[in-house]
Write a protein that holds these residues in place. Structure first.
Motif, PDB file in Angstrom:
ATOM      1  N   GLY A 143     -39.036 -15.447 -12.140  1.00 42.85           N
ATOM      2  CA  GLY A 143     -39.976 -15.700 -11.450  1.00 42.85           C
ATOM      3  C   GLY A 143     -41.317 -16.343 -11.920  1.00 42.85           C
ATOM      4  N   ALA A 144     -41.529 -16.016 -13.429  1.00 40.16           N
ATOM      5  CA  ALA A 144     -42.749 -16.375 -14.252  1.00 40.16           C
ATOM      6  C   ALA A 144     -42.438 -17.603 -15.263  1.00 40.16           C
ATOM      7  N   LEU A 152     -44.554 -21.304 -19.125  1.00 36.52           N
ATOM      8  CA  LEU A 152     -44.832 -22.615 -19.911  1.00 36.52           C
ATOM      9  C   LEU A 152     -46.074 -23.104 -19.966  1.00 36.52           C
ATOM     10  N   ASP A 153     -46.685 -23.048 -18.676  1.00 34.67           N
ATOM     11  CA  ASP A 153     -47.905 -23.643 -18.441  1.00 34.67           C
ATOM     12  C   ASP A 153     -49.115 -22.978 -19.660  1.00 34.67           C
ATOM     13  N   PHE A 154     -48.759 -21.759 -19.994  1.00 35.68           N
ATOM     14  CA  PHE A 154     -49.386 -20.929 -20.981  1.00 35.68           C
ATOM     15  C   PHE A 154     -49.152 -21.305 -22.358  1.00 35.68           C
ATOM     16  N   TYR A 155     -48.007 -21.533 -22.503  1.00 37.62           N
ATOM     17  CA  TYR A 155     -47.558 -21.855 -23.941  1.00 37.62           C
ATOM     18  C   TYR A 155     -47.964 -23.280 -24.325  1.00 37.62           C
ATOM     19  N   GLY A 156     -47.995 -24.131 -23.249  1.00 35.94           N
ATOM     20  CA  GLY A 156     -48.396 -25.361 -23.436  1.00 35.94           C
ATOM     21  C   GLY A 156     -50.176 -25.574 -23.736  1.00 35.94           C
ATOM     22  N   GLY A 179     -48.890 -29.930 -26.059  1.00 37.78           N
ATOM     23  CA  GLY A 179     -47.554 -30.409 -25.592  1.00 37.78           C
ATOM     24  C   GLY A 179     -47.686 -30.738 -24.223  1.00 37.78           C
ATOM     25  N   HIS A 180     -46.451 -31.486 -24.068  1.00 43.80           N
ATOM     26  CA  HIS A 180     -46.313 -31.617 -22.504  1.00 43.80           C
ATOM     27  C   HIS A 180     -45.180 -30.874 -21.856  1.00 43.80           C
ATOM     28  N   VAL A 181     -45.518 -30.437 -20.321  1.00 42.97           N
ATOM     29  CA  VAL A 181     -44.704 -29.448 -19.789  1.00 42.97           C
ATOM     30  C   VAL A 181     -44.029 -30.458 -18.977  1.00 42.97           C
ATOM     31  N   TRP A 239     -34.858 -25.549 -15.035  1.00 45.96           N
ATOM     32  CA  TRP A 239     -35.174 -25.773 -16.652  1.00 45.96           C
ATOM     33  C   TRP A 239     -36.349 -26.540 -16.763  1.00 45.96           C
ATOM     34  N   GLY A 240     -36.771 -25.827 -17.703  1.00 43.66           N
ATOM     35  CA  GLY A 240     -38.267 -26.422 -18.242  1.00 43.66           C
ATOM     36  C   GLY A 240     -38.449 -26.342 -19.738  1.00 43.66           C
ATOM     37  N   GLU A 241     -39.356 -27.207 -20.215  1.00 42.50           N
ATOM     38  CA  GLU A 241     -40.031 -27.213 -21.535  1.00 42.50           C
ATOM     39  C   GLU A 241     -41.308 -27.469 -21.658  1.00 42.50           C
TER      40      GLU A 241
END
Length: 140
Positions: free
Chosen positions: A13-14, A19-23, A28-30, A52-54
């Motif tokens: 759930g997080a 991903l937003d935080f690491y971006g 980078g692009h999320v 799926w996210g990156e």
């Protein structure tokens, strides 16, 4: 032969927040695909969670993440990440799969998936979970 390895982080759930935080930290692009986006909702309360996210940056940073669905076991201390191997050639990915599969537990067979020409997951004899797939462009 050309393929890439990427750390694949697992959350409950997080994933989107992570991903937003690491971006924001690394640049980078999320990109996020939810269970609803992929037509894979099993529990309505999880429809907007990340299937799926990156985050990818021009600086070389790359990390993937997803939200483990509630019907699957998850413990932050036991399976917080996968190693993802992504390539462009199905034959190469198949050959790697064949070698990794020796003595492993197959979580999901290497086969076509809705989001990739080939996708599979296994836990090797050392307890490391690997995700292998053939890259497909995302046009969300």
């Amino acid at each position: 032969m050309s393929f890439r390895t990427t750390t694949h982080l697992n959350f409950r759930g997080a994933a989107r927040e992570a991903l937003d935080f690491y971006g924001s930290v690394f640049g980078g692009h999320v990109v996020v695909v939810t269970y609803q986006d992929a037509g894979a909702v099993r529990d309505g309360s999880e429809a907007d969670q990340v299937m799926w996210g990156e985050v990818t940056g021009d600086n070389g940073f790359h990390v993937m993440a997803y939200d483990v669905p509630s019907q699957l076991p998850w413990s932050q201390g036991e399976n917080p990440f996968f190693v993802s191997v992504r390539g462009d050639d199905a034959e190469e990915i198949g050959a790697l799969w064949g070698k990794l599969a020796e003595g492993s537990t197959v979580v999901r067979p290497l086969e076509p998936a809705q989001w990739a020409p080939l996708y599979g997951m296994l836990t090797d004899r050392f307890g490391v979970t690997w995700v292998l797939d053939v890259a497909a462009p995302y046009h969300g």
